[in-house]
Design an enzyme around this catalytic site. Structure first.
Site, PDB file in Angstrom:
ATOM      1  N   HIS A  16     -19.635 -31.082  -4.612  1.00 53.29           N
ATOM      2  CA  HIS A  16     -18.345 -31.557  -4.110  1.00 53.29           C
ATOM      3  C   HIS A  16     -18.382 -31.386  -2.598  1.00 53.29           C
ATOM      4  CE1 HIS A  16     -17.568 -27.283  -3.815  1.00 53.29           C
ATOM      5  NE2 HIS A  16     -17.707 -27.129  -5.122  1.00 53.29           N
ATOM      6  N   GLY A  18     -17.356 -29.173  -0.660  1.00 58.95           N
ATOM      7  CA  GLY A  18     -17.752 -27.834  -0.200  1.00 58.95           C
ATOM      8  C   GLY A  18     -19.262 -27.752  -0.020  1.00 58.95           C
ATOM      9  N   HIS A  19     -20.003 -28.208  -1.045  1.00 59.69           N
ATOM     10  CA  HIS A  19     -21.468 -28.227  -0.940  1.00 59.69           C
ATOM     11  C   HIS A  19     -21.914 -29.137   0.203  1.00 59.69           C
ATOM     12  CE1 HIS A  19     -20.978 -27.406  -5.413  1.00 59.69           C
ATOM     13  NE2 HIS A  19     -21.716 -26.376  -5.028  1.00 59.69           N
ATOM     14  N   LYS A 131     -15.899 -19.389   0.452  1.00 63.25           N
ATOM     15  CA  LYS A 131     -15.190 -19.443  -0.838  1.00 63.25           C
ATOM     16  C   LYS A 131     -15.635 -18.290  -1.741  1.00 63.25           C
ATOM     17  CE  LYS A 131     -14.106 -21.479  -4.989  1.00 63.25           C
ATOM     18  NZ  LYS A 131     -15.167 -21.043  -5.828  1.00 63.25           N
ATOM     19  N   ASP A 132     -16.949 -18.012  -1.732  1.00 62.15           N
ATOM     20  CA  ASP A 132     -17.500 -16.898  -2.514  1.00 62.15           C
ATOM     21  C   ASP A 132     -17.699 -15.721  -1.563  1.00 62.15           C
ATOM     22  OD1 ASP A 132     -18.278 -18.221  -5.290  1.00 62.15           O
ATOM     23  OD2 ASP A 132     -18.709 -19.661  -3.710  1.00 62.15           O
ATOM     24  N   GLN A 135     -19.876 -12.713  -2.614  1.00 66.29           N
ATOM     25  CA  GLN A 135     -21.272 -13.153  -2.677  1.00 66.29           C
ATOM     26  C   GLN A 135     -21.881 -13.224  -1.275  1.00 66.29           C
ATOM     27  OE1 GLN A 135     -22.644 -16.506  -5.241  1.00 66.29           O
ATOM     28  NE2 GLN A 135     -22.657 -17.666  -3.350  1.00 66.29           N
ATOM     29  N   SER A 167     -14.260 -26.440  -6.403  1.00 65.75           N
ATOM     30  CA  SER A 167     -15.186 -25.673  -7.228  1.00 65.75           C
ATOM     31  C   SER A 167     -15.727 -26.583  -8.318  1.00 65.75           C
ATOM     32  CB  SER A 167     -14.456 -24.491  -7.883  1.00 65.75           C
ATOM     33  OG  SER A 167     -15.239 -23.963  -8.933  1.00 65.75           O
TER      34      SER A 167
END
Ligand code: AMP
Length: 263
Positions: A16, A18-19, A131-132, A135, A167
């Site tokens: 999406h 984001g990637h 977002k993560d 992580q 997401s």
């Protein structure tokens, strides 16, 4: 590739915006942009969505190409985990909290696979989404501690127009759940506003839970906490380092989000 800079974006696919924002940054900043697509079994717990995880490979290939990616690395599980492999990578100080408490072993799976992927690609820079947040903190620590020469770069969360963090798991939401989901970001944003007047985190979190009980009636909150964004330690009073992090189950989806509270 001698003399060329390599930018690397590890993903689990089902791309999406984001990637794509990470891929575009790799494209802009480095001579060669590499993306890995690997739905990493080691980071899924029993009963989690490993087999259901969306895998639209053809579409992903097209999207990566349109973002200017030079190479997409999509290994098999056997290529990443040989029968004799016995090494795992853990960052317990940052993993034994927040999502780590609800998904035992998850961050061990993440840190181990990212270490392997960095060792395979030896990039100059690797790009991850804020977002993560947990992580990203763990990967930064791991890359520093294991002396990877790669610069770890965190990029802002890309959101839908109504605020929902993009997401790959949003496809699990029913129409009704999708309509409630923006309340997650809306609530965190409201809390950021309250923090200016009342910086005590206990009070802020209680108020947010009360708000969500009305705006997110079908959400089951795994956790919502205010922590120092680098150490992930809980805070009693909001300061310049504060980040609010949450995980909310909504139907089949477990949605995570976060918001820095200063600024
Ligand atoms: P995933 O495929 O979900 O493992 O994510 C691959 C990378 O994309 C990770 O670094 C994520 O943090 C990042 N990412 C996922 N969603 C978003 C988003 N909405 N905005 C920015 N980055 C994201």
């Amino acid at each position: 590739m001698e003399g060329k800079t390599v930018g690397f974006v590890p993903t689990m696919g089902a791309f999406h915006e984001g990637h794509l924002s990470l891929m575009r940054r790799a494209r802009e900043r480095c001579d060669v942009a590499i993306v890995s697509l690997f739905v990493n079994p080691a980071q899924f717990g029993p009963g989690e969505d490993l087999s259901a995880y969306p895998r639209p490979l053809e579409r992903d290939l097209e999207m990566a190409e349109s973002a200017g990616v030079d190479a997409l690395f999509a290994p098999t599980p056997e290529a990443m985990y040989g029968p004799g492999d016995a090494t795992v990578v853990e960052v317990p100080a940052l993993a034994n909290r927040l999502c780590g408490l609800h998904r035992p072993g998850h961050f061990r799976g993440v840190a181990t696979v990212v270490a392997k992927l960095l060792a395979l690609s030896l990039p100059h820079e690797a790009y991850f989404g804020q977002k993560d947040w947990q992580q990203l903190a763990i990967i930064r620590r791991m890359a520093t501690d294991l002396r990877f020469p790669t610069r770890i770069v965190g990029l802002p969360t890309v959101r839908e127009a109504d605020g929902l963090a993009m997401s790959s798991r949003n496809v699990y939401l029913t129409e009704e759940e999708r309509a409630q989901a923006p309340a997650i970001h809306a609530g965190l944003s409201q809390m950021r506003g309250w923090a200016v007047e009342t910086p005590r985190t206990g009070h802020l979190l209680a108020r947010l839970r009360e708000l969500w009980s009305r705006t997110l009636p079908d959400g089951r909150i795994d956790y919502v906490e205010i922590v120092d964004g680098a150490t992930l330690e809980n805070q009693s009073v909001v300061d310049a380092q504060s980040v609010a992090l949450c995980a909310v189950r909504l139907g089949r989806a477990r949605l995570i989000d976060n918001l820095p509270l200063a600024g």
